[in-house]
Design a protein around this motif. Structure first.
Motif, PDB file in Angstrom:
ATOM      1  N   VAL A 144       0.819  -1.214   0.000  1.00 29.31           N
ATOM      2  CA  VAL A 144       0.000   0.000   0.000  1.00 29.31           C
ATOM      3  C   VAL A 144       0.858   1.271   0.000  1.00 29.31           C
ATOM      4  O   VAL A 144       0.733   2.119  -0.896  1.00 29.31           O
ATOM      5  CB  VAL A 144      -0.961   0.014   1.212  1.00 29.31           C
ATOM      6  N   LEU A 145       1.693   1.430   0.991  1.00 30.77           N
ATOM      7  CA  LEU A 145       2.408   2.695   1.159  1.00 30.77           C
ATOM      8  C   LEU A 145       3.387   2.981   0.023  1.00 30.77           C
ATOM      9  O   LEU A 145       3.618   4.133  -0.337  1.00 30.77           O
ATOM     10  CB  LEU A 145       3.126   2.715   2.510  1.00 30.77           C
ATOM     11  N   LYS A 146       3.935   1.947  -0.564  1.00 30.93           N
ATOM     12  CA  LYS A 146       4.881   2.129  -1.673  1.00 30.93           C
ATOM     13  C   LYS A 146       4.176   2.405  -2.997  1.00 30.93           C
ATOM     14  O   LYS A 146       4.810   2.823  -3.974  1.00 30.93           O
ATOM     15  CB  LYS A 146       5.770   0.887  -1.810  1.00 30.93           C
ATOM     16  N   LEU A 147       2.880   2.209  -3.051  1.00 33.58           N
ATOM     17  CA  LEU A 147       2.141   2.274  -4.309  1.00 33.58           C
ATOM     18  C   LEU A 147       2.296   3.610  -5.030  1.00 33.58           C
ATOM     19  O   LEU A 147       2.320   3.666  -6.251  1.00 33.58           O
ATOM     20  CB  LEU A 147       0.653   1.992  -4.035  1.00 33.58           C
ATOM     21  N   TYR A 148       2.403   4.705  -4.269  1.00 32.45           N
ATOM     22  CA  TYR A 148       2.444   6.035  -4.880  1.00 32.45           C
ATOM     23  C   TYR A 148       3.873   6.553  -5.078  1.00 32.45           C
ATOM     24  O   TYR A 148       4.061   7.737  -5.361  1.00 32.45           O
ATOM     25  CB  TYR A 148       1.682   7.029  -3.997  1.00 32.45           C
ATOM     26  N   ILE A 149       4.873   5.709  -4.969  1.00 35.61           N
ATOM     27  CA  ILE A 149       6.263   6.185  -4.960  1.00 35.61           C
ATOM     28  C   ILE A 149       6.643   6.940  -6.234  1.00 35.61           C
ATOM     29  O   ILE A 149       7.412   7.903  -6.184  1.00 35.61           O
ATOM     30  CB  ILE A 149       7.244   5.024  -4.690  1.00 35.61           C
ATOM     31  N   LEU A 150       6.089   6.557  -7.374  1.00 34.45           N
ATOM     32  CA  LEU A 150       6.439   7.245  -8.617  1.00 34.45           C
ATOM     33  C   LEU A 150       5.880   8.664  -8.666  1.00 34.45           C
ATOM     34  O   LEU A 150       6.372   9.506  -9.423  1.00 34.45           O
ATOM     35  CB  LEU A 150       5.969   6.445  -9.829  1.00 34.45           C
ATOM     36  N   TYR A 151       4.862   8.951  -7.860  1.00 36.11           N
ATOM     37  CA  TYR A 151       4.330  10.314  -7.817  1.00 36.11           C
ATOM     38  C   TYR A 151       5.306  11.273  -7.142  1.00 36.11           C
ATOM     39  O   TYR A 151       5.145  12.495  -7.238  1.00 36.11           O
ATOM     40  CB  TYR A 151       3.005  10.352  -7.053  1.00 36.11           C
ATOM     41  N   SER A 152       6.306  10.740  -6.451  1.00 31.83           N
ATOM     42  CA  SER A 152       7.285  11.600  -5.777  1.00 31.83           C
ATOM     43  C   SER A 152       8.213  12.290  -6.760  1.00 31.83           C
ATOM     44  O   SER A 152       8.807  13.323  -6.439  1.00 31.83           O
ATOM     45  CB  SER A 152       8.120  10.769  -4.804  1.00 31.83           C
ATOM     46  N   GLY A 153       8.357  11.708  -7.953  1.00 35.83           N
ATOM     47  CA  GLY A 153       9.295  12.264  -8.923  1.00 35.83           C
ATOM     48  C   GLY A 153      10.739  11.900  -8.628  1.00 35.83           C
ATOM     49  O   GLY A 153      11.629  12.183  -9.434  1.00 35.83           O
ATOM     50  N   LYS A 154      10.992  11.270  -7.493  1.00 36.89           N
ATOM     51  CA  LYS A 154      12.359  10.910  -7.078  1.00 36.89           C
ATOM     52  C   LYS A 154      12.298   9.656  -6.205  1.00 36.89           C
ATOM     53  O   LYS A 154      12.652   9.690  -5.029  1.00 36.89           O
ATOM     54  CB  LYS A 154      13.009  12.069  -6.327  1.00 36.89           C
ATOM     55  N   PRO A 155      11.841   8.542  -6.768  1.00 36.26           N
ATOM     56  CA  PRO A 155      11.603   7.339  -5.962  1.00 36.26           C
ATOM     57  C   PRO A 155      12.824   6.829  -5.214  1.00 36.26           C
ATOM     58  O   PRO A 155      12.693   6.298  -4.104  1.00 36.26           O
ATOM     59  CB  PRO A 155      11.095   6.320  -6.981  1.00 36.26           C
ATOM     60  N   SER A 156      14.018   6.970  -5.802  1.00 32.59           N
ATOM     61  CA  SER A 156      15.211   6.440  -5.135  1.00 32.59           C
ATOM     62  C   SER A 156      15.457   7.110  -3.788  1.00 32.59           C
ATOM     63  O   SER A 156      16.044   6.517  -2.883  1.00 32.59           O
ATOM     64  CB  SER A 156      16.444   6.594  -6.023  1.00 32.59           C
ATOM     65  N   ASN A 157      15.002   8.354  -3.639  1.00 33.22           N
ATOM     66  CA  ASN A 157      15.193   9.064  -2.367  1.00 33.22           C
ATOM     67  C   ASN A 157      14.398   8.444  -1.228  1.00 33.22           C
ATOM     68  O   ASN A 157      14.716   8.673  -0.060  1.00 33.22           O
ATOM     69  CB  ASN A 157      14.773  10.536  -2.505  1.00 33.22           C
ATOM     70  N   TYR A 158      13.383   7.674  -1.554  1.00 32.90           N
ATOM     71  CA  TYR A 158      12.520   7.113  -0.520  1.00 32.90           C
ATOM     72  C   TYR A 158      12.943   5.703  -0.086  1.00 32.90           C
ATOM     73  O   TYR A 158      12.224   5.041   0.652  1.00 32.90           O
ATOM     74  CB  TYR A 158      11.067   7.140  -0.983  1.00 32.90           C
ATOM     75  N   HIS A 159      14.124   5.275  -0.535  1.00 24.87           N
ATOM     76  CA  HIS A 159      14.662   4.006  -0.092  1.00 24.87           C
ATOM     77  C   HIS A 159      15.722   4.192   0.988  1.00 24.87           C
ATOM     78  O   HIS A 159      16.273   3.215   1.498  1.00 24.87           O
ATOM     79  CB  HIS A 159      15.235   3.220  -1.272  1.00 24.87           C
ATOM     80  N   ASP A 160      16.017   5.440   1.336  1.00 25.45           N
ATOM     81  CA  ASP A 160      16.933   5.710   2.436  1.00 25.45           C
ATOM     82  C   ASP A 160      16.212   5.519   3.769  1.00 25.45           C
ATOM     83  O   ASP A 160      14.978   5.487   3.827  1.00 25.45           O
ATOM     84  CB  ASP A 160      17.465   7.144   2.355  1.00 25.45           C
ATOM     85  N   GLU A 161      16.967   5.415   4.831  1.00 23.35           N
ATOM     86  CA  GLU A 161      16.407   5.295   6.188  1.00 23.35           C
ATOM     87  C   GLU A 161      15.356   4.183   6.266  1.00 23.35           C
ATOM     88  O   GLU A 161      14.292   4.333   6.859  1.00 23.35           O
ATOM     89  CB  GLU A 161      15.794   6.624   6.634  1.00 23.35           C
ATOM     90  N   LYS A 162      15.694   3.036   5.632  1.00 18.92           N
ATOM     91  CA  LYS A 162      14.796   1.874   5.619  1.00 18.92           C
ATOM     92  C   LYS A 162      13.388   2.240   5.131  1.00 18.92           C
ATOM     93  O   LYS A 162      12.383   1.704   5.586  1.00 18.92           O
ATOM     94  CB  LYS A 162      14.738   1.223   7.002  1.00 18.92           C
ATOM     95  N   SER A 163      13.321   3.200   4.193  1.00 17.24           N
ATOM     96  CA  SER A 163      12.067   3.598   3.543  1.00 17.24           C
ATOM     97  C   SER A 163      11.018   4.140   4.501  1.00 17.24           C
ATOM     98  O   SER A 163       9.825   4.101   4.216  1.00 17.24           O
ATOM     99  CB  SER A 163      11.492   2.416   2.741  1.00 17.24           C
ATOM    100  N   ALA A 164      11.466   4.664   5.633  1.00 16.32           N
ATOM    101  CA  ALA A 164      10.524   5.172   6.636  1.00 16.32           C
ATOM    102  C   ALA A 164       9.753   6.389   6.149  1.00 16.32           C
ATOM    103  O   ALA A 164       8.719   6.735   6.725  1.00 16.32           O
ATOM    104  CB  ALA A 164      11.266   5.513   7.927  1.00 16.32           C
TER     105      ALA A 164
END
Length: 276
Positions: A144-164
Motif C-alpha cells: 500500500v504505502l509504496k504504491l504512490y512512490i512514482l508520484y514523488s518524482g524521485k523514488p530512489s530518495n525514498y529508499h533511504d532510512e529503511k524507507s521510513a
C-alpha cells in the motif's frame, strides 16, 4: 540480526481489537478457494464476490453498492492505482472495481488509471489504492504505502532510512486526502523480496483485503506475509529490511493506525490458511 529484531518489534504479537470494541479502523479480509483459476488468473465471479463483501464490511455498510455510493459521487474523477511491477495487480480485479464505480454512477469517462502520471493523479478528486500484496527487497513490504512512490518524482530518495519516509508521498499536495478506499489484491501474494519474483514465495491465498485506512490495511497485509514466512521456515523469518514505513506512516505522517489494538479485523469466507 539487528534488522530481524527491529522487524519483530515492529510486527509484535498484539491481538487485534475484539468485535464490538471501539476500534479506530476496520480491515476486512475476504477469501475464497475459488478466487483463482487453474492458470492463476482471477476467477471473476468468485473474486467479485469476495471483493464486494470485503468493501461492504470495511465501510460498515450493508452492501458494496452502499459503500461505493458513500465514498464516490458521479461528479468525482476517480483514479484506480494498481501495482504494475513484481507481482502486479490482477487486471480482472481492476476491472471489477471499475465496473462497480460505473454501477455506482461514476461515468466511465471520469475513471482514470493514473499509474505514474503526476498530472493524471492531480486531475483526480478521489483515489482507490489497488495494490497486490507483496514483500519488497528495498522496503520490506511493497504493497500500500509504496504504491504512490512514482508520484514523488524521485523514488530512489525514498529508499533511504529503511524507507521510513514513504508516508511523506501520501501528504503531497496533489495526493493528500484523496485516497478513499484501499483494496489489496491478495489472491496470490509474494512473501519474499525480489528484485524478480521467485515462484517459491508465491502462494494461493485467494483473498481481498479492504479498508479505508491505508496503514491498517498495510499492517494486516504484513501480518499475513510474516505468518506465511514463518510457516515456510518453521521458525521466525523476519523481513529484511524491516518495513519501518508502517509505523512512520502512523506516528510521523498521520495516515492511519499501525496499532493492532486499534484495528478490528473482519474475516469472511475460507478460514483455513487465513494466517491471521
Amino acid at each position: 540480526g539487528a534488522a530481524g529484531a527491529a522487524g519483530a518489534a515492529l510486527l509484535g504479537s498484539g491481538a487485534f481489537a475484539a468485535e464490538g470494541s471501539a476500534a479506530r479502523s476496520v480491515v476486512a479480509v475476504a477469501r475464497s478457494a475459488d478466487a483463482l483459476t487453474a492458470d492463476l488468473k482471477a476467477n471473476t465471479q468468485a473474486a467479485r464476490q469476495i471483493l464486494l463483501q470485503a468493501v461492504a464490511k470495511a465501510c460498515g455498510k450493508g452492501s458494496a453498492k452502499e459503500a461505493f455510493a458513500a465514498l464516490f459521487k458521479p461528479s468525482d474523477i476517480v483514479g484506480i492505482v494498481t501495482s504494475k511491477h513484481m507481482n502486479p495487480t490482477h487486471p480482472e480485479i481492476a476491472g471489477i472495481v471499475k465496473q462497480q464505480l460505473i454501477a455506482t454512477g461514476v461515468p466511465e469517462t471520469r475513471i482514470r488509471f493514473p499509474q505514474s502520471s503526476i498530472d493524471a493523479a492531480s486531475e483526480c478528486t478521489a483515489l482507490i489504492a489497488l495494490p497486490a500484496l507483496k514483500a519488497h527487497w528495498l522496503t520490506g513490504i511493497g504493497t500500500v504505502l509504496k504504491l504512490y512512490i512514482l508520484y514523488s518524482g524521485k523514488p530512489s530518495n525514498y529508499h533511504d532510512e529503511k524507507s521510513a519516509k514513504l508516508g511523506e508521498i501520501w501528504n503531497l499536495d496533489f495526493i493528500k486526502g484523496k485516497t478513499r478506499l484501499v483494496i489489496v489484491d491478495a489472491l496470490r501474494p509474494l512473501c519474499d523480496k525480489g528484485p524478480q519474483p521467485d515462484p517459491r514465495y508465491l502462494w494461493n491465498y485467494g483473498g481481498i483485503i479492504a479498508s479505508t485506512d491505508p496503514v491498517a490495511a498495510e499492517y494486516v497485509g504484513l501480518r499475513v506475509i510474516q505468518a506465511r514466512r514463518d510457516e515456510m521456515k518453521g521458525e521466525p523469518w523476519p523481513l529484511s529490511p524491516p518495513p519501518m514505513c508502517i509505523a512512520a506512516a502512523d506516528r510521523t505522517y498521520g495516515l492511519g493506525t499501525s496499532d493492532p489494538a486499534k484495528i478490528r479485523v473482519v474475516k469472511l469466507g475460507a478460514e483455513k490458511g487465513a494466517l491471521i
